[in-house]
Write an enzyme that holds these catalytic residues in place. Structure first.
Site, short mmCIF file in Angstrom:
data_model
loop_
_atom_site.label_atom_id
_atom_site.label_comp_id
_atom_site.label_asym_id
_atom_site.label_seq_id
_atom_site.Cartn_x
_atom_site.Cartn_y
_atom_site.Cartn_z
N GLU A 180 -1.90 -43.22 -69.70
CA GLU A 180 -2.60 -43.71 -68.51
C GLU A 180 -3.32 -42.57 -67.80
O GLU A 180 -2.97 -41.40 -67.94
CB GLU A 180 -1.63 -44.39 -67.54
CG GLU A 180 -0.27 -43.73 -67.37
CD GLU A 180 -0.30 -42.33 -66.81
OE1 GLU A 180 -1.11 -42.08 -65.89
OE2 GLU A 180 0.49 -41.48 -67.25
N GLU A 323 -0.85 -39.29 -69.35
CA GLU A 323 -1.80 -39.44 -70.46
C GLU A 323 -1.16 -39.93 -71.75
O GLU A 323 -1.85 -40.20 -72.73
CB GLU A 323 -2.52 -38.12 -70.78
CG GLU A 323 -3.25 -37.47 -69.64
CD GLU A 323 -3.90 -36.15 -70.04
OE1 GLU A 323 -3.77 -35.75 -71.22
OE2 GLU A 323 -4.53 -35.52 -69.18
#
Length: 357
Positions: A180, A323
């Site tokens: 994300e 991430e």
């Protein structure tokens, strides 16, 4: 898939598959025959057996790996809950697409299939073949003042996650990782987790992108005010998601649910990804059996979320990047576990005496 999911928002209630118990038993039996004392490889043995059940074979492997990063902006960023300006979200989406982010470096090292999906950024993302455009809105609303997402926006975000799994039909990966990106998303994740676990915001609030002690206290106070405003019950995960979540968090929830429905093993990343996993598992408790957990991040709330999920992470390296980076880093450990399980000789094959009965 997105249109179909919007027409049938109850798709999230479709049954989650169960891991293959016969493959699990066969893998466990093999582990007991390998040339080593029982249990001497510790959790490497357990994860190999767990992956065997997930993949439906006695000798699991991780060759085909999919990493999808979902990105979106958050209205709460206007309240100064991050050390970075909101335009960083769009800039990082471009960085993912060009291969310059930490997770893309690690994914490249693993030979993983990588993609970044933009669900809505305030700043414009440059047109790129490397970005999947699934824009819902420039950002969620500020959940300190109102509901973050409308019902339709929530359904759209969930459906984007499911769509990215459905596109893999016929080429099912051995493992899926969701990452994300979104300035303000640790605040959203903290609010969701605190509400669902009935905890005070201060217990879970951390530095995120690098806040100092006073900034963390201010952030926790704002999150607590939002939790009190929305007053979501612990058994209402979708309500918590729509009131205080983000598009990218909802997309991860949708992806995790679809992985369980499609029998795809999931490796969960850090705090924000684990909050999405918590929401998904509250919606479908059987989904938990499809999840492994890559690492425990330095965010203080992550330990509490992992405890709620009864999850033991593979690594603890004080990472808090997000991430999907921590999960991707753990893949080589899983690959080693699979290769040990598949390639070690049995006592009979090696002509080595087993332990005396």
């Amino acid at each position: 898939m997105i249109a179909a999911a919007l027409d049938n928002p109850r798709w999230i209630e479709e049954a989650v598959q169960r891991p293959d118990s016969r493959a699990t038993e066969a893998a466990l039996e093999r582990q007991q025959q390998l040339t080593k004392p029982a249990g001497s490889l510790g959790r490497l043995e357990a994860v190999a057996v767990q992956l065997a059940g997930m993949q439906g074979c006695s000798k699991p492997q991780i060759e085909r790996l999919n990493v999808t990063v979902f990105a979106a902006d958050h209205g709460i960023a206007a309240d100064g809950v991050s050390a970075y300006p909101q335009e960083v979200t769009a800039q990082m989406v471009a960085n993912f697409a060009s291969g310059g982010a930490a997770v893309t470096v690690l994914a490249r090292h693993l030979g993983a299939e990588f993609e970044v999906v933009n669900l809505g950024t305030v700043a414009k993302v440059p047109v790129s073949e490397g970005v999947i455009d699934r824009m819902i809105a420039p950002a969620t609303a500020n959940f300190c003042q109102q509901q973050a997402m409308t019902t339709i926006q929530l359904q759209q975000a969930l459906a984007v996650g499911a769509e990215r799994i459905d596109r893999l039909a016929g080429q099912r990966p051995d493992l899926f990782i969701a990452g994300e990106m979104g300035i303000g998303n640790t605040s959203a994740a903290t609010a969701i987790a605190a509400a669902l676990m009935q905890r005070k915001a201060l217990e879970l609030t951390g530095p995120g992108t690098g806040l100092n002690r006073l900034q963390i206290q201010s952030k926790a106070q704002k999150i607590q005010q939002a939790i009190d405003l929305h007053a979501v019950a612990a058994d209402r995960p979708l309500e918590a998601l729509s009131r205080m979540g983000g598009f990218e968090i909802a997309a991860m929830v949708g992806a995790y649910l679809r992985c369980g429905q499609q029998a795809i093993p999931v490796l969960v990343d850090g705090f924000i990804s684990s909050v999405a996993a918590l929401v998904a598992c509250l919606l479908q408790p059987d989904l938990r059996s499809w999840m492994l957990f890559g690492h425990q991040s330095a965010e203080p709330g992550h330990r509490l979320v992992l405890e709620a999920l009864d999850a033991e992470p593979l690594l603890q390296l004080d990472m808090r990047l997000g991430e999907g980076s921590g999960a991707v880093l753990a893949v080589d450990l899983l690959r080693a576990a699979c290769r040990l399980h598949a390639e070690m000789a049995t006592f009979a094959e090696a002509g080595v005496s087993d332990r005396a009965e």
